[in-house]
Structure formats: C-alpha cells, structure tokens
Design a protein around this motif. Sequence first.
Motif, PDB file in Angstrom:
ATOM      1  N   MET A   1       7.315   4.332  22.218  1.00 50.37           N
ATOM      2  CA  MET A   1       6.613   4.424  20.934  1.00 50.37           C
ATOM      3  C   MET A   1       5.775   3.174  20.711  1.00 50.37           C
ATOM      4  O   MET A   1       6.156   2.074  21.093  1.00 50.37           O
ATOM      5  N   ALA A   2       4.601   3.345  20.104  1.00 48.17           N
ATOM      6  CA  ALA A   2       3.706   2.217  19.872  1.00 48.17           C
ATOM      7  C   ALA A   2       4.338   1.210  18.931  1.00 48.17           C
ATOM      8  O   ALA A   2       5.126   1.561  18.051  1.00 48.17           O
ATOM      9  N   GLU A   3       3.984  -0.050  19.116  1.00 47.51           N
ATOM     10  CA  GLU A   3       4.459  -1.104  18.230  1.00 47.51           C
ATOM     11  C   GLU A   3       3.496  -1.271  17.067  1.00 47.51           C
ATOM     12  O   GLU A   3       2.294  -1.028  17.181  1.00 47.51           O
ATOM     13  N   ASN A   4       4.043  -1.689  15.942  1.00 49.82           N
ATOM     14  CA  ASN A   4       3.215  -2.004  14.792  1.00 49.82           C
ATOM     15  C   ASN A   4       3.085  -3.514  14.688  1.00 49.82           C
ATOM     16  O   ASN A   4       4.066  -4.221  14.456  1.00 49.82           O
ATOM     17  N   ILE A   5       1.873  -4.028  14.890  1.00 47.19           N
ATOM     18  CA  ILE A   5       1.599  -5.456  14.809  1.00 47.19           C
ATOM     19  C   ILE A   5       0.853  -5.710  13.500  1.00 47.19           C
ATOM     20  O   ILE A   5      -0.057  -4.968  13.133  1.00 47.19           O
ATOM     21  N   ALA A   6       1.250  -6.760  12.789  1.00 49.48           N
ATOM     22  CA  ALA A   6       0.699  -7.010  11.459  1.00 49.48           C
ATOM     23  C   ALA A   6       0.467  -8.495  11.224  1.00 49.48           C
ATOM     24  O   ALA A   6       1.041  -9.356  11.907  1.00 49.48           O
ATOM     25  N   ALA A   7      -0.399  -8.781  10.242  1.00 46.49           N
ATOM     26  CA  ALA A   7      -0.619 -10.147   9.771  1.00 46.49           C
ATOM     27  C   ALA A   7       0.312 -10.369   8.581  1.00 46.49           C
ATOM     28  O   ALA A   7       0.081  -9.829   7.498  1.00 46.49           O
ATOM     29  N   VAL A   8       1.376 -11.143   8.791  1.00 46.78           N
ATOM     30  CA  VAL A   8       2.445 -11.289   7.806  1.00 46.78           C
ATOM     31  C   VAL A   8       2.396 -12.686   7.197  1.00 46.78           C
ATOM     32  O   VAL A   8       2.430 -13.693   7.915  1.00 46.78           O
ATOM     33  N   LEU A   9       2.325 -12.736   5.865  1.00 43.51           N
ATOM     34  CA  LEU A   9       2.294 -14.010   5.153  1.00 43.51           C
ATOM     35  C   LEU A   9       3.716 -14.424   4.789  1.00 43.51           C
ATOM     36  O   LEU A   9       4.412 -13.725   4.054  1.00 43.51           O
ATOM     37  N   HIS A  10       4.151 -15.587   5.305  1.00 44.37           N
ATOM     38  CA  HIS A  10       5.496 -16.096   5.047  1.00 44.37           C
ATOM     39  C   HIS A  10       5.509 -17.157   3.946  1.00 44.37           C
ATOM     40  O   HIS A  10       6.562 -17.426   3.350  1.00 44.37           O
ATOM     41  N   GLY A  11       4.380 -17.768   3.699  1.00 43.90           N
ATOM     42  CA  GLY A  11       4.263 -18.813   2.693  1.00 43.90           C
ATOM     43  C   GLY A  11       2.814 -19.246   2.625  1.00 43.90           C
ATOM     44  O   GLY A  11       1.979 -18.774   3.404  1.00 43.90           O
ATOM     45  N   PRO A  12       2.458 -20.145   1.703  1.00 45.33           N
ATOM     46  CA  PRO A  12       1.072 -20.595   1.618  1.00 45.33           C
ATOM     47  C   PRO A  12       0.543 -21.093   2.958  1.00 45.33           C
ATOM     48  O   PRO A  12       1.147 -21.953   3.605  1.00 45.33           O
ATOM     49  N   CYS A  13      -0.551 -20.486   3.415  1.00 39.28           N
ATOM     50  CA  CYS A  13      -1.223 -20.833   4.674  1.00 39.28           C
ATOM     51  C   CYS A  13      -0.360 -20.584   5.908  1.00 39.28           C
ATOM     52  O   CYS A  13      -0.675 -21.089   6.991  1.00 39.28           O
ATOM     53  N   ASP A  14       0.718 -19.841   5.755  1.00 36.94           N
ATOM     54  CA  ASP A  14       1.617 -19.526   6.874  1.00 36.94           C
ATOM     55  C   ASP A  14       1.494 -18.041   7.202  1.00 36.94           C
ATOM     56  O   ASP A  14       2.339 -17.227   6.838  1.00 36.94           O
ATOM     57  N   LEU A  15       0.409 -17.684   7.893  1.00 34.80           N
ATOM     58  CA  LEU A  15       0.129 -16.299   8.267  1.00 34.80           C
ATOM     59  C   LEU A  15       0.424 -16.114   9.747  1.00 34.80           C
ATOM     60  O   LEU A  15      -0.134 -16.825  10.590  1.00 34.80           O
TER      61      LEU A  15
ATOM     62  N   GLU B   1       8.833 -13.054  -0.719  1.00 31.94           N
ATOM     63  CA  GLU B   1       9.327 -12.658   0.597  1.00 31.94           C
ATOM     64  C   GLU B   1       8.115 -12.384   1.474  1.00 31.94           C
ATOM     65  O   GLU B   1       7.000 -12.228   0.957  1.00 31.94           O
ATOM     66  N   PRO B   2       8.267 -12.359   2.792  1.00 34.74           N
ATOM     67  CA  PRO B   2       7.104 -12.109   3.654  1.00 34.74           C
ATOM     68  C   PRO B   2       6.452 -10.759   3.343  1.00 34.74           C
ATOM     69  O   PRO B   2       7.139  -9.761   3.109  1.00 34.74           O
ATOM     70  N   ILE B   3       5.126 -10.756   3.303  1.00 36.65           N
ATOM     71  CA  ILE B   3       4.391  -9.511   3.063  1.00 36.65           C
ATOM     72  C   ILE B   3       3.249  -9.377   4.072  1.00 36.65           C
ATOM     73  O   ILE B   3       2.749 -10.378   4.600  1.00 36.65           O
ATOM     74  N   VAL B   4       2.851  -8.139   4.326  1.00 36.34           N
ATOM     75  CA  VAL B   4       1.657  -7.869   5.119  1.00 36.34           C
ATOM     76  C   VAL B   4       0.455  -7.950   4.179  1.00 36.34           C
ATOM     77  O   VAL B   4       0.429  -7.296   3.138  1.00 36.34           O
ATOM     78  N   LEU B   5      -0.524  -8.761   4.524  1.00 38.87           N
ATOM     79  CA  LEU B   5      -1.715  -8.904   3.699  1.00 38.87           C
ATOM     80  C   LEU B   5      -2.686  -7.736   3.919  1.00 38.87           C
ATOM     81  O   LEU B   5      -2.528  -6.938   4.827  1.00 38.87           O
ATOM     82  N   GLY B   6      -3.704  -7.681   3.089  1.00 38.69           N
ATOM     83  CA  GLY B   6      -4.792  -6.740   3.274  1.00 38.69           C
ATOM     84  C   GLY B   6      -4.712  -5.496   2.413  1.00 38.69           C
ATOM     85  O   GLY B   6      -3.689  -4.811   2.414  1.00 38.69           O
TER      86      GLY B   6
ATOM     87  N   THR C   1       1.257  -6.608  -1.952  1.00 39.51           N
ATOM     88  CA  THR C   1       2.104  -7.322  -2.896  1.00 39.51           C
ATOM     89  C   THR C   1       3.559  -7.097  -2.475  1.00 39.51           C
ATOM     90  O   THR C   1       3.841  -6.259  -1.614  1.00 39.51           O
ATOM     91  N   VAL C   2       4.477  -7.847  -3.063  1.00 35.62           N
ATOM     92  CA  VAL C   2       5.886  -7.735  -2.690  1.00 35.62           C
ATOM     93  C   VAL C   2       6.367  -6.299  -2.903  1.00 35.62           C
ATOM     94  O   VAL C   2       6.168  -5.717  -3.967  1.00 35.62           O
ATOM     95  N   GLY C   3       6.963  -5.726  -1.871  1.00 37.99           N
ATOM     96  CA  GLY C   3       7.452  -4.351  -1.935  1.00 37.99           C
ATOM     97  C   GLY C   3       6.435  -3.308  -1.532  1.00 37.99           C
ATOM     98  O   GLY C   3       6.760  -2.121  -1.456  1.00 37.99           O
ATOM     99  N   ALA C   4       5.197  -3.729  -1.283  1.00 39.08           N
ATOM    100  CA  ALA C   4       4.133  -2.791  -0.905  1.00 39.08           C
ATOM    101  C   ALA C   4       3.267  -3.433   0.175  1.00 39.08           C
ATOM    102  O   ALA C   4       2.277  -4.102  -0.125  1.00 39.08           O
ATOM    103  N   PRO C   5       3.656  -3.268   1.455  1.00 39.47           N
ATOM    104  CA  PRO C   5       2.913  -3.912   2.546  1.00 39.47           C
ATOM    105  C   PRO C   5       1.439  -3.534   2.532  1.00 39.47           C
ATOM    106  O   PRO C   5       1.059  -2.426   2.138  1.00 39.47           O
ATOM    107  N   GLY C   6       0.609  -4.479   2.975  1.00 41.13           N
ATOM    108  CA  GLY C   6      -0.822  -4.245   3.045  1.00 41.13           C
ATOM    109  C   GLY C   6      -1.235  -3.573   4.339  1.00 41.13           C
ATOM    110  O   GLY C   6      -0.404  -3.120   5.137  1.00 41.13           O
ATOM    111  N   SER C   7      -2.551  -3.541   4.567  1.00 39.18           N
ATOM    112  CA  SER C   7      -3.103  -2.774   5.686  1.00 39.18           C
ATOM    113  C   SER C   7      -3.708  -3.633   6.789  1.00 39.18           C
ATOM    114  O   SER C   7      -4.478  -3.136   7.613  1.00 39.18           O
ATOM    115  N   LEU C   8      -3.359  -4.921   6.836  1.00 36.72           N
ATOM    116  CA  LEU C   8      -3.738  -5.748   7.993  1.00 36.72           C
ATOM    117  C   LEU C   8      -2.689  -5.544   9.081  1.00 36.72           C
ATOM    118  O   LEU C   8      -1.881  -6.427   9.382  1.00 36.72           O
ATOM    119  N   CYS C   9      -2.704  -4.362   9.638  1.00 33.60           N
ATOM    120  CA  CYS C   9      -1.695  -3.966  10.617  1.00 33.60           C
ATOM    121  C   CYS C   9      -2.229  -2.798  11.422  1.00 33.60           C
ATOM    122  O   CYS C   9      -3.288  -2.238  11.113  1.00 33.60           O
TER     123      CYS C   9
END
Length: 346
Positions: A1-15, A59-64, A117-125
């Motif tokens: 199965m394909a992997e899902n790769i994402a841009a995940v923000l862990h903290g300020p400037c920590d992507l 908490e870590p979120i996916v941006l976009g 936003t927290v609880g709703a991952p973004g689409s940079l993935c």
Amino acid sequence: MAENIAAVLHGPCDLRIEKWPMPEINDYEVLIKIDCCGICGSDLKMYSAGRCGADRLTEPIVLGHEGAGFVIKVGSKVSSLAAGDRVAIEPTQPCRACEFCRQGRYNLCPEPRYCSTVGAPGSLCHYYKHVADFCHKIPDNLSMEEGAAVQPLAITIHACGRAGIKVGTTLLVLGAGPIGVLCAMTARAMGATKILITDVVESRLETAKKLGADFTLLIRKEYSDQQVVDKIREMLGTSPNVTMDACGFASAQRVAMMVTRSGGTVVVVGIGADTVEVPLTGALLREVDVRGAFRLLNSYPQALAAVSSGAIDLKSFITHRFPLEKAREAMEYAKTGEPMKIIIHM
C-alpha cells in the motif's frame, strides 16, 4: 500500500517531511491524491509562531489548506463525485447542526474542522480525505495549480461581498500580499473603477500594479498615520468609499478608519492581534461601517466560474513552485515577503 508523506508542523519553524497515517473515509467522504497545495498567510503565521488568530498549535499538525487533487475513492453515500474527478478542496467541515450552520453561515460554525488546525489535518500531503460536498469539480480548462489557488480567491470574493463592492467603487486595499492583491483583482472584476493598494515591500507593489491596482503606495516606517492618510487622498483625488485591511496590522486598521469616506465601509480581512487600539469613535460618528470577513462562505463555485470564464486570471498570480520535500524552504522564502503565491507540488 502507498505511503502517505506529509509536511508536519511540530512547533514554530519546526516543519518535518514524514510519514502520516493513511486516511480512512466514511460513507460521505472521498479520498484524494493531492496534486498541489498553495501556501497561505495563515499557514505562514502558524509555521512562524505556532498560532494564528484563535488557533493554537498544541500537537503536530499537517499544514496546508489550499489543496487540489484527484479523487481516488468515494464513500458509499457519495453520488456527486467519482474516482478520477479533479477537485478543489474547500477546506472546512462544519458541524451542520449549530444555529449558524442552519442559517447557512457555516463559516461562523463554532466547532468546524478547518484544514490545517488541531484535529483537522491539512492537505500538504500525498493523500487526504474530505467530505464530498465540500469538494468542487475543477473545470476542464483550469490547471491543478489554479484549482489550488481558488481557495484564497474564494476568501476575497466573500470579503468583497461583505464590503459591498459595486460598479464605480473607489477602493483602498491595505496590504499587497496574496489576499490583498486578490481583493484588488476581485474588486476590479466586480466593478471597482479606482483601486489603490499599499504595502511595505516594493516588489509586491510592482506585482499589484500588474494584476489590478491603479495606484500603489510604499509605506515607510517614518510615516505617521496622518501622513499615510494624506498621501492616499492625494493619490486617489478623494477618500475611498471602501477600505479593505488585508494585512491585519493595527496601523492599517487605524488608517482605514481615518481615511474612509463618511458613510463608507471598512472590511477587515487580515488576522491581527487579539486587541488593537483604533480611532473608532471618529469613524462611527461619520457612520463608517466596520465589518469583518472570516474565511469564506459559498464562494467556491463563484471563484471557479470566475477563473474558468477568464474574469480573473490566477496564472499570473502564481509566482513560485516547490516540491513537497522543500516545504520548509518554501515557508522560509514566503517569510521574506518577496513571492506572491507559492504552490507546493506533491
């Protein structure tokens, strides 16, 4: 199965570019293979400070949240979309039950699941799920990049509606970032006949002049609020009857309330500080209406139609492109204020 790769923000400037769980859809959702996603000013604020408006990074979120892609799977209750459809993703999933949702003002829903936003991952993935009725088919004559860039356009269509833009409007836009420039482009398409846009970055003003502004004003640090007001009135030959704050700075909001014509309208689009000090009494005594414009409301179909018909040109609005692996570099470059719209390709 394909992997899902994402841009995940862990903290300020920590992507970080890392694996993210593959979404599982319910009966009313679709699974989308993301093709590209734009960087928004709110993404940039979240990336830089870990907060944007009322949203906080806990908490870590996916941006976009300016995504476009191909539908690859549909839920059992979905009939409006099929595998293979190209869609622009309206990045919200309102509760549908609160008083605002029932009134049709879902942008004011107190408990929305808004992308990135927290609880709703973004689409940079690579893979993203969304409710089907907030996914809009991209017209055949539009590119995926244009489909992604429709999101900020939908915001400005809603904002211009709140501002009451019409034929003959004299408009001041404070801030020549992506939203400010799109406000000018949208207002022009809606009939505004004289548009001035301000900014502190000369290159953005040059782009704004090409894309829809009649006049531009470079704001220097040494200018007082009154000096800015005087320069705006001198350039326009009058006071604007509509002013749109597209940057969220307190100084811009002060100028907006001072310069707008009596009986006119100020619309605040930019997200600023929690508390600002503005000359409100003087504006109110002149019956200047001060309004907010929050996110977007029923404006995706209008935005797609406007671009498809040629009424608004998004191709020239998109200035830079990065691969997902360089999402952090894209964010850092966006912080310089030089690019207009950055699109990240998966």
